[in-house]
Design a protein around this motif. Structure first.
Motif, short mmCIF file in Angstrom:
data_model
loop_
_atom_site.label_atom_id
_atom_site.label_comp_id
_atom_site.label_asym_id
_atom_site.label_seq_id
_atom_site.Cartn_x
_atom_site.Cartn_y
_atom_site.Cartn_z
N ALA A 58 0.83 -1.19 0.00
CA ALA A 58 0.00 0.00 0.00
C ALA A 58 0.87 1.25 0.00
O ALA A 58 2.05 1.21 0.37
CB ALA A 58 -0.92 0.00 1.22
N ALA A 59 0.28 2.36 -0.41
CA ALA A 59 1.00 3.63 -0.44
C ALA A 59 1.48 3.98 0.96
O ALA A 59 0.72 3.92 1.93
CB ALA A 59 0.09 4.73 -0.97
N GLY A 60 2.77 4.32 1.08
CA GLY A 60 3.33 4.72 2.36
C GLY A 60 3.63 3.58 3.30
O GLY A 60 4.08 3.81 4.43
N GLU A 61 3.42 2.34 2.88
CA GLU A 61 3.65 1.20 3.75
C GLU A 61 5.15 0.93 3.88
O GLU A 61 5.88 0.92 2.89
CB GLU A 61 2.95 -0.04 3.18
N ALA A 62 5.61 0.73 5.11
CA ALA A 62 7.02 0.42 5.34
C ALA A 62 7.31 -0.98 4.79
O ALA A 62 6.52 -1.91 4.98
CB ALA A 62 7.34 0.48 6.82
N PHE A 63 8.43 -1.12 4.13
CA PHE A 63 8.80 -2.38 3.51
C PHE A 63 9.36 -3.34 4.56
O PHE A 63 10.43 -3.10 5.11
CB PHE A 63 9.83 -2.12 2.42
N PRO A 64 8.66 -4.43 4.90
CA PRO A 64 9.19 -5.40 5.87
C PRO A 64 10.17 -6.36 5.19
O PRO A 64 9.89 -6.91 4.13
CB PRO A 64 7.94 -6.13 6.35
#
Length: 300
Positions: A58-64
């Motif tokens: 999703a937009a702005g989601e931190a990449f895990p």
């Protein structure tokens, strides 16, 4: 550089031999056994696998980078298409904005390979950084943080890979696959993880996978493409995402994603150059997590 327009048809490929089941199995198969199996041949070393995984984010989601799931290209498009509504929007409460590509290197542990002769363990679903499923923590404590996989079933789509790897059944090489990447404190949600827990359960992510219990995979970012870019100019989302069960149209969408990655990231290996391997996990033996582990190769 410009992206080639959507082609009228995909490269030739064989259709799946069997329609997917109507449901998705998330529970590993259990085979009866009361003692560890005896290897029938000298051990072949686990394979070091280097390939691309993909995630829809999703937009702005931190990449895990750990305690998460990813998929091969067929799998990520099957998931994304499942979120697409007839109105031309994506369901699920999040604005799914892009497909991220990850370059991963995987090497399983000898503890696991000595029993199964497989490169992947059971696929585990992660939610909020926590593994779901019976005995996932016990499995990691026993064998190390083995990368898992499972074939994705029941998504009512015809996505498959157009380029096959070598395996016993070619149609299995082309299936949509989900992977699990166990990290620190896999039994806790992200908000509940502590330094003490991480010291006891450090996870499998490291700088260069070496097959150690705590070093089974590495992850590097390899670009992302916007979901909004997928329909070519002049093609509406409704038309582009039509034909969810049509193998030709699904293969054309797979090709479109490959074109976008090659256009935006020409210095990276192509999607086909680092295509994900098939899922080779089959089952767990009943009671095997109580068996002794062997940290070095077993040869007979």
């Amino acid at each position: 550089s410009a992206v080639a327009p959507l082609l009228p048809g995909p490269p030739a490929f064989l259709p799946l031999a069997h329609a997917p089941p109507s449901h998705e199995s998330r529970t590993p198969k259990i085979a009866p056994a009361t003692a560890p199996p005896t290897p029938s041949a000298p051990a072949v070393a686990p394979q070091r696998l280097e390939f691309y995984m993909y995630r829809v984010e999703a937009a702005g989601e931190a990449f895990p980078r750990e305690n998460t799931n990813a998929a091969n290209l067929a799998g990520v498009l099957a998931y994304l298409h499942g979120k697409f509504a007839a109105s031309g929007t994506f369901q699920g409460g999040r604005h799914l904005s892009h497909i991220r590509r990850l370059k991963v290197s995987v090497l399983t542990t000898w503890e696991y390979y000595n029993v199964h002769r497989k490169n992947f363990g059971p696929g585990v679903e992660f939610t909020g950084g926590r593994c779901r499923g019976a005995a996932c923590q016990e499995f990691y404590a026993h064998y190390g943080f083995v990368v898992g996989c499972r074939n994705i079933e029941g998504l009512r789509s015809a996505y498959a890979l157009s380029q096959s790897s070598t395996c016993d059944a070619p149609e299995q090489c082309r299936r949509a696959v989900s992977y699990s990447l166990p990290g620190a404190c896999p039994g806790e949600f992200n908000s509940d993880k502590t330094a003490i827990c991480a010291s006891r359960m450090p996870g499998g992510r490291c700088a260069a996978a070496n097959g150690g219990r705590n070093c089974t995979y590495s992850v590097q970012e390899a670009g992302a493409v916007a979901v909004a870019e997928l329909p070519p100019a002049g093609t509406s989302p409704e038309v582009f995402w039509g034909g969810r069960g049509d193998p030709v149209r699904c293969a054309t969408r797979v090709l479109r994603v490959k074109q976008l990655f090659e256009a935006h990231f020409p210095r990276c290996p192509s999607c086909d150059a680092l295509q994900a391997p098939p899922c080779d996990f089959d089952f767990l033996y009943k009671g095997e997590l109580s068996w002794p582990v062997h940290h070095r190769p077993i040869t007979v």
